[in-house]
Structures are given as structure tokens and as C-alpha cells.
Motif scaffolding. Structure first.
Motif, short mmCIF file in Angstrom:
data_model
loop_
_atom_site.label_atom_id
_atom_site.label_comp_id
_atom_site.label_asym_id
_atom_site.label_seq_id
_atom_site.Cartn_x
_atom_site.Cartn_y
_atom_site.Cartn_z
N UNK A 153 45.74 30.68 -16.20
CA UNK A 153 44.82 30.78 -17.34
C UNK A 153 43.84 29.61 -17.34
N UNK A 154 44.32 28.45 -16.96
CA UNK A 154 43.44 27.28 -16.92
C UNK A 154 42.41 27.41 -15.80
N UNK A 155 42.87 27.89 -14.65
CA UNK A 155 41.95 28.06 -13.52
C UNK A 155 40.87 29.08 -13.85
N UNK A 156 41.25 30.12 -14.55
CA UNK A 156 40.30 31.20 -14.86
C UNK A 156 39.05 30.66 -15.55
N UNK A 157 39.24 29.67 -16.42
CA UNK A 157 38.12 29.14 -17.21
C UNK A 157 37.04 28.53 -16.32
N UNK A 158 37.44 28.03 -15.18
CA UNK A 158 36.50 27.28 -14.33
C UNK A 158 36.26 27.95 -13.00
N UNK A 159 36.58 29.23 -12.89
CA UNK A 159 36.53 29.89 -11.59
C UNK A 159 35.81 31.23 -11.71
N UNK A 160 35.17 31.63 -10.61
CA UNK A 160 34.55 32.95 -10.58
C UNK A 160 35.58 34.02 -10.26
N UNK A 161 36.78 33.62 -9.86
CA UNK A 161 37.82 34.59 -9.51
C UNK A 161 38.47 35.17 -10.76
N UNK A 162 39.13 36.30 -10.57
CA UNK A 162 39.79 36.95 -11.68
C UNK A 162 41.24 36.51 -11.81
N UNK A 167 47.50 17.55 -14.72
CA UNK A 167 46.15 17.14 -15.11
C UNK A 167 45.82 17.61 -16.53
N UNK A 168 46.23 18.84 -16.85
CA UNK A 168 45.99 19.37 -18.20
C UNK A 168 46.67 18.48 -19.24
N UNK A 169 47.90 18.08 -18.94
CA UNK A 169 48.63 17.21 -19.87
C UNK A 169 47.89 15.88 -20.02
N UNK A 170 47.49 15.29 -18.90
CA UNK A 170 46.82 13.99 -18.96
C UNK A 170 45.52 14.06 -19.77
N UNK A 171 44.80 15.19 -19.65
CA UNK A 171 43.52 15.30 -20.35
C UNK A 171 43.70 15.88 -21.77
N UNK A 172 44.93 16.25 -22.10
CA UNK A 172 45.15 16.81 -23.43
C UNK A 172 44.55 18.20 -23.60
N UNK A 173 44.34 18.90 -22.47
CA UNK A 173 43.80 20.27 -22.54
C UNK A 173 44.97 21.24 -22.61
#
Lengths: 226, 226, 226, 226
Positions: free
Chosen positions: D19-28, D47-53
Motif C-alpha cells: 500500500x505504501x509503495x502504491x502511493x509512489x509508484x506507477x505500478x498497480x 522507513x515508514x516508522x522512522x518517518x512517522x508515515x
């Protein structure tokens, strides 16, 4: 539109039924999970729906991956707040040569369709030109049309889905989100038929309609307001 | 952008402070409301912020009317789920000759600006033509640009606002929603200065940054991660 | 029970009606706030209720201070999640000689009442003895009865209140929370009569009942299920 | 206390990472689900944890069955509103000879323990006597102690759980709910170790403490406030 139910709580109906039984039983959850026969599960779920006792439906969650939908749709979709969303970003993903939705009413009208597609081509050209002129894609996207395709992952629990289906499967809902809602309903019905047996607009779930003189008339002859 | 704080819970700081005192006091709410001196209210609020005990901030709500913002902005805004929204509908309100947002980076680039405005003009023409060809405005709107202006009424409580300001006042937030967040913060600070004294991105509220190598560098020399 | 509506969004009905109008109007919020006549506000609110379009009701919030209620009641109350609560802590506030609720069915039965009060006296003694023996009040409170009085500040918006009244004003709700719900309804009706004109259980708001054979029978002769 | 993780979203870490990758990717989504290698999933989650995303953490839900806990605990637990609960009802389930919790501080003090158990025996007797006198169990329960055992089914998503662990695994949390939180954390760590790798109070997750002079001192020598 491309829709896939990618994950859901395993054994969703047993999970819901066990949780409901727990409230009224001296037995524990584990015992209930193991000993409730399937027929009892189905009957209990039907009764919960009839009485509107839907809080236990929250224990079953469903995650969908959706592609090939417009931002007209997603701007409506994300207004449903008891849900989780991860959407493809127009800020970070370049939109050169983006795909787009054509409403059926436009597709069916040759002259309208030609104008529609010509404009979309113009939007794509301008987007590319702006980026070529040094405008960052996060600003170039301001020219993108509502029709631009997007991707989104959506998680809702069964109670929130029932509410979503009530509002968005209705004939009065906007056609694109209605199509999505109907497709989502078909997916969850396949894996949890009892939970969603009566899911749909209020004319299906409750036999009434609140749309007044805007009603589709499906319930003609029946009372139009609960 | 046109922003107005149209309503809010009267006496928001006293309401919050009284609720916090109630949790730790044998006295009742009414007595606390009447007898807490202003200085005690301010000090208690500061302490709640420092300890991160923000649940009582939920008792104060703020309602804004916002106009002259794009749908780029509102699609991000409505993702904040602990909030209430009423937005002007593109389905029901005709968009002939709509107003639109021009990003500063486009406005500052003469060639980009010319192309941008030409395209918007094209969008307006096509929208009108589609409607003239019998396409309902709910489908014609698929050609509308993200830049199209919209109006929205937003209500958030003070706790949800603090979270909104943390995410959206950050230099890394998209410029349009950052401008809105800063303007909203100025409005609520004017009527509830203690509640929002430390409101803002984490570099302001907590002295740390989690943006890693994407950080704006405002905290250079200071640790970049909490 | 002691109940006081201590704060609420000023001009709640105008705020709700203006927000609803904004969705379907080319006019802005500020203009609508100033120009909508009172009769239009009332009629629009009635229509929103009839159509079940209640999202704009969220813009009006109501804050109550409540005292003299049991923890039987508050354990049910705080299950309503679209709301904000600040409750007097049994961990931090000593409960020597606490006040307590006596259910009417117990009060009406002399023998039961004597036993009930004797036990409460015993609880108070044991609580004091445990504290005297060095047990911290946060552990001594484990002996406190459900009947022990508590204080709570509650904020709900009008939409959440309508749901609360639907569930808790019903004859089938537990008597203490039903009494509270009825008292809260009287308070908000006094300041926002149109918003809450049809508030109450589904037999009042919609003319139907879902309680099946547990129904109070108020709708006898009428269909028992929507 | 008896705790069991009875259901959870299958493959929770892959679901979150995709789900996180989807936000930044052209792939489905479907492509991402199938092609992301395990190491990429782990690194992305860190990385998501470190950035609080943490918004994508909401796509993974966990359902627990919990028994042998007091209503002191559940009254705190159900204050967490981004969660779903089904609790055994004291209104519908008879509490003759109920089980009960004894706080460790009471168990360790022979005199206190004797008084505590004598009182509980008294409560059980009075409950039975009230019911024998015709008082309905929904009113007889007013005499039941906070210590009375209850059962509950709880569903939270991973983001809500992280918040729960931050507040309730803290040394300052009340001992019984802290024990539960620690046990729940152990359960979810076993099935989703990366999602919960840094879960816990802020001293664990972020290296800071906001408890001021009430801090447990674990971070002595380190800054006491973020």
C-alpha cells in the motif's frame, strides 16, 4: 475499472458471530469459535442484521486494490471516514500520457466524445509542456482533468461497508462510484455471503426509500419514506 | 483564498481547562467553570500540551468557511478523517466560466502561464460545449481541471487541528494546503492563543524533524529524528 | 443526576443549514450565513432529516457536564466513539465516603434496599481500610461498586447525538442511560428545536421498530421491522 | 488474564508495504503484491516508522479475545475509539459466583487480602440475595465490584495498536492495562515483527519522555521532554 479483494479477515462470519455470542454468554471466545456450528452462525448473523445490531460486523475487515477509476470517484470515496486509504500520488508520480475515464453518456455521443478526447489530448500536451518548461509535476498536475485515472487501496470493515453500500449502490448515487460499490459488493458477497445478504440501498436492505421525488421509483406503490 | 472562522465553541480555553481539571478533582464541572482563574487556565493548558495530554482539547470545535481553493487542496484536506466537511458539489452546481487557481511557479513563468491559461480556457469551452450537446453537468465535469476553484465548510476540534497543523504547516507539505493550514492557524490563534501556542510542524511543536534527507534544514545542527 | 449543557456551537441551526446550502449553491458561505431567512433554515433542516442527509449536522457540537451517574452508565456511554469524554478518575481522586446510585427497582423494595445499602457501607469501609493498610487508591478502587457516582464531560456533534438518542432513548435501553439520554435531548431541543425535532428511538424518528419480540409494543398494530 | 490473537489480516507486512509503495509508484497493487521481495518489505516498513508515515499500517487489523480482566481495565480500554469492541454483558449474563481480579499490591498484603476477599464474598452474597428478592440482574449488578472479571473481543488496526502501545505499555499506565498491552504486543510481534519492531512507550519508540517529574526515570540522563 480493475478491482481485487486482496486481503480480508479469515473466517469473517465465524469471527462476527462468535463476538456477538460472547456478549450474551458465560462461555469464552475460544470455546465459542470452536463449538459454534455453521448453521448457528448463519442464523445469528441474519438476526443481527434484522435487529440492526451491527457492531460485531466491525471485527471483519476487507482490503481492496482498485485501479482505472477517476478522481471524480476517489474524491467522493475518501469522504467515507471509517475506512483506510492509500492513493497513488499525483505529486510524486509523473502523469505523462495518463489514462482517463470516459463517462458512458459521453462515449455514446460521437460529437461529445470527439471534443472530450481532443481536450484530454490537449491536457496531456500542456502537462508535458509545463514540465518541459521547468514546472514541477506537483504544480503541473493542476491542469489534470478529473477524468484522470488513479489507483487506491481501501480497507473497510463490514459495518462500514454496509453503510457504503447503502449510500453508493443506490440508483441516485453517481454512476462511477455506484459501479465500484456494486463490484465491491459482489467481491465480499463471494467470501461472506451472510454478512452481506441484505446489503445495498435502503430499498433492498429495508424496503423503504428516502429520496422523495428524486426516487428512482423502484419501490413505486410502496411507501417512499421510512 | 478566502478563509473565515465562522463559528467556534465559546470560551474554548476555559472549556478545555475545566474538563482537564474535572478528571483529577472532586469538584464538579459547573463549579470549576466558574471558579478557575484565567492564569490557572493558561498554566494548565501549557502543561497539557507539554505532557501530550490532548484529549480535553476535543471539547473545543472550530468551523471554517473556505473559498477560492483548488480541488488539489480539498482532495488532500478531506483525507483528515476526524473532521466534518460540506463541499460545493460539481454534480449539482454548474461550472460555466469557473474560477481557477494558478500555482505561483506557473504564475512566475510567462510562457508556462500562457499555456496554462490557454488550456483552462479550452477546458471551459469544452465543458460548455459538452453541456450544450446534452451531456449532464455531472458527466461534463470529468473534463474540469484540478485547478478549478471550490468552496468548503470544515469543522475540526482543537486536537484534530493540532494534528492537521503538524502535518500541513510543515515546509514539506504541498504549498496550497500549507498556505491554508497557516491561515487557519492564524485564525484560531487569535481566539484561543494558549491552545495553539505551540501548534505547527514538529520542528516548532517538539524541536525535532522526521523528514530525513528531505528535511527543509530548518533544524540544521539539531537531531533530525526524534 | 445533574446535567448541564455547558457549551455549544453558537447559532447551531444556521450553521447547519448554511453548510447544506453551500453544497448546492454557487454562493459562498459568508453570504449564505447572512442572507438565509429563518423560515428557510427551518424548512431546509426538516428536509435534511427526512432525506437522512445528516452530514451537515456534524458542524454543530454540544458539550455537557454530567454528575451523579453510575459507572454502569458511563461504561455504556463511552462506547459511543464519535464523541469526546473527560471523566473523573478513580485512580487519582480518592473515593472515601463516595456517593452512589440506587436503582429504582431496589429503592422500591425495602428489603432489597436495606441489603443494598448495607453492602455499599461495607464497600466504603473496606476501601478506607485498604487505603489505611497502605494499598494505593488506584488498587483499592477494585472493590468499588458499579453504583459509585462519577462525573464526566461529554461533547458530541448533532449527528452523533441523533444516533445516541436513537439507541438510548429507546424503551429497551438500560434505564439509567435512557434517563440521561432523555435529559440530554431536552437540553438540546431547548436550543436547537429543529435539529432535534424528530430525535428519539426509531419508533419516533422513523415509525418503525427493530426490537422484534422484545419490542415495548408502542407501535403495536404497526409493522415491527423496517 | 487469558489472551488470544484469534484473527488478523493475512500477510500483514506485505499488505502494508504494498500500500505504501502504491502511493509512489506507477505500478498497480496486484503487481506490487507479487513482486516485492521480502527484504524490500522490511526496509520500507522500517522507513515508514522512522518517518512517522503510519497511515498504511491501518490496512492490517488484529482481533484479540481477552478473558480474566477486570472492568477497571475495560473501562480504560474502550476509551480507545479507533477500535471495535464486543464485551460480555452484565445486563444479560448472570454474575452468580463471579470471578474477580486481585491487584498484586493487595495479594502481597495478607491483611488487605483477607479484607478484600471477605468483601467480594459479601458482594456475591448480596448479588444473589437481590436476585432472589426479585431484583433483575441488570439492577443487581450495581453492587458488583470493579474487580469483577469480564470478557471482551477487541479489533484494532496496526496504527491504532501502535498508539495503544505508546500510551499503555508506559510504566506510568495502570498496572492491569499495562500487563494487557504488553501481552498484546508480544502476540502481534510474533506475527508481524517489523510492524511492531519499535512499538512501546515513547522512551522505546522515540527516545523521549513527556511524563515530567512523574517519569519512571528509565531515560535518566537523557532529555525528559521531546
Amino acid at each position: 475499472m480493475k478491482l481485487k479483494l486482496i486481503q480480508y479477515t479469515p473466517d469473517p462470519e465465524r469471527t462476527v458471530a462468535m463476538s456477538a455470542r460472547l456478549c450474551y454468554s458465560a462461555s469464552g471466545a475460544e470455546e465459542l469459535v470452536q463449538t459454534m456450528p455453521d448453521t448457528q452462525i448463519g442464523n445469528l448473523i441474519d438476526k443481527l442484521v434484522d435487529m440492526g445490531h451491527l457492531s460485531t460486523f466491525e471485527h471483519a475487515s476487507f482490503t481492496f486494490a482498485i485501479e482505472g477509476i477517476s478522481r471524480v470517484l476517489t474524491h467522493q470515496l475518501v469522504r467515507h471516514r471509517i475506512a483506510s486509504y492509500s492513493q497513488q500520488s499525483q505529486r510524486y508520480v509523473a502523469e505523462h500520457g495518463f489514462e482517463y475515464i470516459v463517462p458512458p453518456s459521453v462515449a455514446a455521443n460521437a460529437e461529445a466524445k470527439a471534443k472530450y478526447e481532443a481536450l484530454i489530448q490537449q491536457v496531456q500536451n500542456t502537462y508535458d509542456e509545463l514540465v518541459a518548461l521547468g514546472v514541477h509535476q506537483e504544480d503541473a498536475r493542476y491542469v489534470l482533468a478529473n477524468a484522470t485515472e488513479t489507483k487506491i487501496v481501501v480497507t473497510m470493515n463490514a459495518r462500514s461497508l454496509l453503510h457504503f453500500f447503502e449510500k453508493r449502490c443506490c440508483h441516485r448515487a453517481q454512476w462511477e462510484i455506484r459501479n465500484l460499490a456494486n463490484a465491491m459488493l459482489a467481491e465480499v458477497k463471494a467470501v461472506a455471503p451472510r454478512l452481506f445478504a441484505k446489503a445495498g440501498p435502503t430499498c433492498v436492505s429495508g424496503g423503504y426509500c428516502t429520496e422523495g421525488n428524486l426516487s428512482c421509483g423502484r419501490l413505486a406503490g410502496i411507501k417512499m419514506q421510512k
